[in-house]
Design a protein around this motif. Structure first.
Motif, PDB file in Angstrom:
ATOM      1  N   VAL A 193      -4.657 -14.634 -28.962  1.00  0.00           N
ATOM      2  CA  VAL A 193      -3.895 -13.520 -28.394  1.00  0.00           C
ATOM      3  C   VAL A 193      -4.790 -12.776 -27.412  1.00  0.00           C
ATOM      4  O   VAL A 193      -5.966 -12.541 -27.694  1.00  0.00           O
ATOM      5  CB  VAL A 193      -3.399 -12.570 -29.496  1.00  0.00           C
ATOM      6  CG1 VAL A 193      -2.723 -11.338 -28.897  1.00  0.00           C
ATOM      7  CG2 VAL A 193      -2.433 -13.302 -30.425  1.00  0.00           C
ATOM      8  N   ALA A 211       0.188 -14.952 -25.891  1.00  0.00           N
ATOM      9  CA  ALA A 211      -0.160 -15.830 -27.002  1.00  0.00           C
ATOM     10  C   ALA A 211      -0.400 -17.190 -26.377  1.00  0.00           C
ATOM     11  O   ALA A 211       0.539 -17.847 -25.917  1.00  0.00           O
ATOM     12  CB  ALA A 211       0.951 -15.890 -28.036  1.00  0.00           C
ATOM     13  N   ASP A 214       1.562 -18.077 -23.045  1.00  0.00           N
ATOM     14  CA  ASP A 214       2.900 -17.485 -23.034  1.00  0.00           C
ATOM     15  C   ASP A 214       2.831 -15.961 -22.993  1.00  0.00           C
ATOM     16  O   ASP A 214       2.163 -15.334 -23.837  1.00  0.00           O
ATOM     17  CB  ASP A 214       3.689 -17.918 -24.273  1.00  0.00           C
ATOM     18  CG  ASP A 214       3.948 -19.416 -24.301  1.00  0.00           C
ATOM     19  OD1 ASP A 214       3.978 -20.020 -23.208  1.00  0.00           O
ATOM     20  OD2 ASP A 214       4.120 -19.976 -25.401  1.00  0.00           O
ATOM     21  N   VAL A 216       4.208 -12.645 -23.949  1.00  0.00           N
ATOM     22  CA  VAL A 216       5.081 -12.218 -25.043  1.00  0.00           C
ATOM     23  C   VAL A 216       5.549 -10.781 -24.862  1.00  0.00           C
ATOM     24  O   VAL A 216       6.693 -10.442 -25.167  1.00  0.00           O
ATOM     25  CB  VAL A 216       4.352 -12.364 -26.400  1.00  0.00           C
ATOM     26  CG1 VAL A 216       5.243 -11.932 -27.561  1.00  0.00           C
ATOM     27  CG2 VAL A 216       3.882 -13.795 -26.601  1.00  0.00           C
ATOM     28  N   SER A 235       5.010  -3.995 -29.931  1.00  0.00           N
ATOM     29  CA  SER A 235       4.261  -5.188 -29.537  1.00  0.00           C
ATOM     30  C   SER A 235       3.918  -6.050 -30.742  1.00  0.00           C
ATOM     31  O   SER A 235       4.026  -7.286 -30.688  1.00  0.00           O
ATOM     32  CB  SER A 235       2.981  -4.781 -28.791  1.00  0.00           C
ATOM     33  OG  SER A 235       3.289  -4.070 -27.610  1.00  0.00           O
ATOM     34  N   ARG A 238       6.988  -7.938 -31.785  1.00  0.00           N
ATOM     35  CA  ARG A 238       7.321  -9.057 -30.886  1.00  0.00           C
ATOM     36  C   ARG A 238       6.352 -10.224 -31.050  1.00  0.00           C
ATOM     37  O   ARG A 238       6.772 -11.395 -31.054  1.00  0.00           O
ATOM     38  CB  ARG A 238       7.304  -8.569 -29.430  1.00  0.00           C
ATOM     39  CG  ARG A 238       8.425  -7.601 -29.097  1.00  0.00           C
ATOM     40  CD  ARG A 238       8.392  -7.236 -27.633  1.00  0.00           C
ATOM     41  NE  ARG A 238       9.308  -6.145 -27.323  1.00  0.00           N
ATOM     42  CZ  ARG A 238       9.465  -5.629 -26.108  1.00  0.00           C
ATOM     43  NH1 ARG A 238       8.763  -6.119 -25.106  1.00  0.00           N
ATOM     44  NH2 ARG A 238      10.298  -4.639 -25.913  1.00  0.00           N
ATOM     45  N   VAL A 239       5.069  -9.918 -31.168  1.00  0.00           N
ATOM     46  CA  VAL A 239       4.079 -10.979 -31.335  1.00  0.00           C
ATOM     47  C   VAL A 239       4.297 -11.701 -32.667  1.00  0.00           C
ATOM     48  O   VAL A 239       4.246 -12.939 -32.740  1.00  0.00           O
ATOM     49  CB  VAL A 239       2.647 -10.407 -31.255  1.00  0.00           C
ATOM     50  CG1 VAL A 239       1.613 -11.459 -31.671  1.00  0.00           C
ATOM     51  CG2 VAL A 239       2.356  -9.912 -29.839  1.00  0.00           C
ATOM     52  N   TYR A 242       7.263 -13.897 -32.330  1.00  0.00           N
ATOM     53  CA  TYR A 242       6.923 -15.073 -31.514  1.00  0.00           C
ATOM     54  C   TYR A 242       6.267 -16.149 -32.378  1.00  0.00           C
ATOM     55  O   TYR A 242       6.643 -17.327 -32.315  1.00  0.00           O
ATOM     56  CB  TYR A 242       5.980 -14.672 -30.376  1.00  0.00           C
ATOM     57  CG  TYR A 242       5.383 -15.857 -29.648  1.00  0.00           C
ATOM     58  CD1 TYR A 242       6.053 -16.458 -28.580  1.00  0.00           C
ATOM     59  CD2 TYR A 242       4.158 -16.390 -30.042  1.00  0.00           C
ATOM     60  CE1 TYR A 242       5.519 -17.559 -27.930  1.00  0.00           C
ATOM     61  CE2 TYR A 242       3.622 -17.497 -29.393  1.00  0.00           C
ATOM     62  CZ  TYR A 242       4.301 -18.068 -28.343  1.00  0.00           C
ATOM     63  OH  TYR A 242       3.766 -19.157 -27.707  1.00  0.00           O
ATOM     64  N   ASN A 246       7.621 -19.797 -33.327  1.00  0.00           N
ATOM     65  CA  ASN A 246       6.789 -20.930 -32.958  1.00  0.00           C
ATOM     66  C   ASN A 246       6.528 -21.831 -34.157  1.00  0.00           C
ATOM     67  O   ASN A 246       6.571 -23.061 -34.060  1.00  0.00           O
ATOM     68  CB  ASN A 246       5.471 -20.407 -32.374  1.00  0.00           C
ATOM     69  CG  ASN A 246       4.652 -21.490 -31.709  1.00  0.00           C
ATOM     70  OD1 ASN A 246       3.763 -22.064 -32.332  1.00  0.00           O
ATOM     71  ND2 ASN A 246       4.917 -21.746 -30.443  1.00  0.00           N
TER      72      ASN A 246
END
Length: 256
Positions: A193, A211, A214, A216, A235, A238-239, A242, A246
């Motif tokens: 990250v 990430a 990508d 994010v 944040s 969202r991370v 993600y 994934n």
């Protein structure tokens, strides 16, 4: 005792160790050691193989494993530096007490425009065949199930790292709060990250969180502490989402 730290969270370079040969083609990263009595001097260096002067940055980290499934950070350093064409340059140094025989991992990443172009890694008091990056073996041991578990943890250590490239105090404040929240939420990502702060319209700055490659999260930065706290919370959510998505995609891919 410090666990894997602020400027360096991540778990083995987002790239498998076997891909080392793809790096160091233009700028070679190198770790050298010199032991005197119980102290070992570690030197991190860079060698510019090109015909151009380069403006680069590096991140160096040393961790010790005092027991299985735990790592304590002994040293971390990150700086920008300029290296001339054909120059071999020492960029950082550290001194360690290795008298207790702890398994110690040393590594360095060299960046150009936020892209890794060189890296090196060394294991002290490791075991033969531990990885494909020439471990320094002081205590010879055959891999056990515990050591294999530790090896997997090292890879997690380097992919769970959180790097930062901030330029202002509000940017650094955001990164520090984000880093602590990332750790407190025990996010297990499979990519490094990176928190970037970039210039935006009107002299403002923008936070971008990646990430791997990508993007994010992206937003304009406001210095108000309440705003920073709110954006940290958003944040992190969202991370985390993600990485969950994934992971689900990878599992479905394996099944089919």
């Amino acid at each position: 005792m410090n666990r894997t730290p602020l400027i360096f969270i991540l778990a083995l370079f987002a790239y498998p160790l076997a891909l080392l040969a793809q790096f160091n083609s233009e700028v070679e990263a190198q770790i050298t050691m010199e032991t005197k009595n119980i102290l070992t001097n570690i030197t991190f260096s860079a060698y510019n193989k090109t015909t151009l002067n380069k403006s680069l940055s590096y991140k160096a980290l040393i961790t010790k494993n005092e027991k299985i499934n735990s790592s304590i950070t002994q040293f971390e350093d990150q700086q920008y530096f300029v290296i001339e064409s054909g120059q071999q340059k020492n960029i950082s140094t550290a001194t360690l007490d290795l008298s207790k025989g702890e398994r110690t991992i040393i590594f360095i990443l060299i960046y150009e425009d936020e892209k890794v172009i060189g890296k090196d890694r060394m294991v002290i008091n490791g075991f033969e065949g531990e990885d494909e990056m020439k471990p320094k073996v002081i205590t010879n041991k055959k891999p056990t199930s515990q050591q294999k578990s530790q090896q997997a943890q090292d890879i997690d250590l380097l992919t769970s790292l959180v790097f930062e490239n901030t330029k202002t105090k509000p940017g650094r404040d955001f990164y520090q709060m984000f880093y602590l929240a990332y750790n407190n939420n025990n996010i297990k990502g499979n990519k490094m990250v990176k928190v970037d702060e970039v210039l935006a319209i009107g002299g403002n700055t923008q936070i971008q969180i990646f990430a791997g490659d990508d993007l994010v999260v992206q937003f304009f930065l406001n210095p108000r502490s309440s705003y920073i706290k709110e954006m940290v919370d958003q944040s992190i959510a969202r991370v985390n989402y993600y990485f969950q998505q994934n992971k689900a995609i990878r599992q479905n891919t394996i099944q089919y």
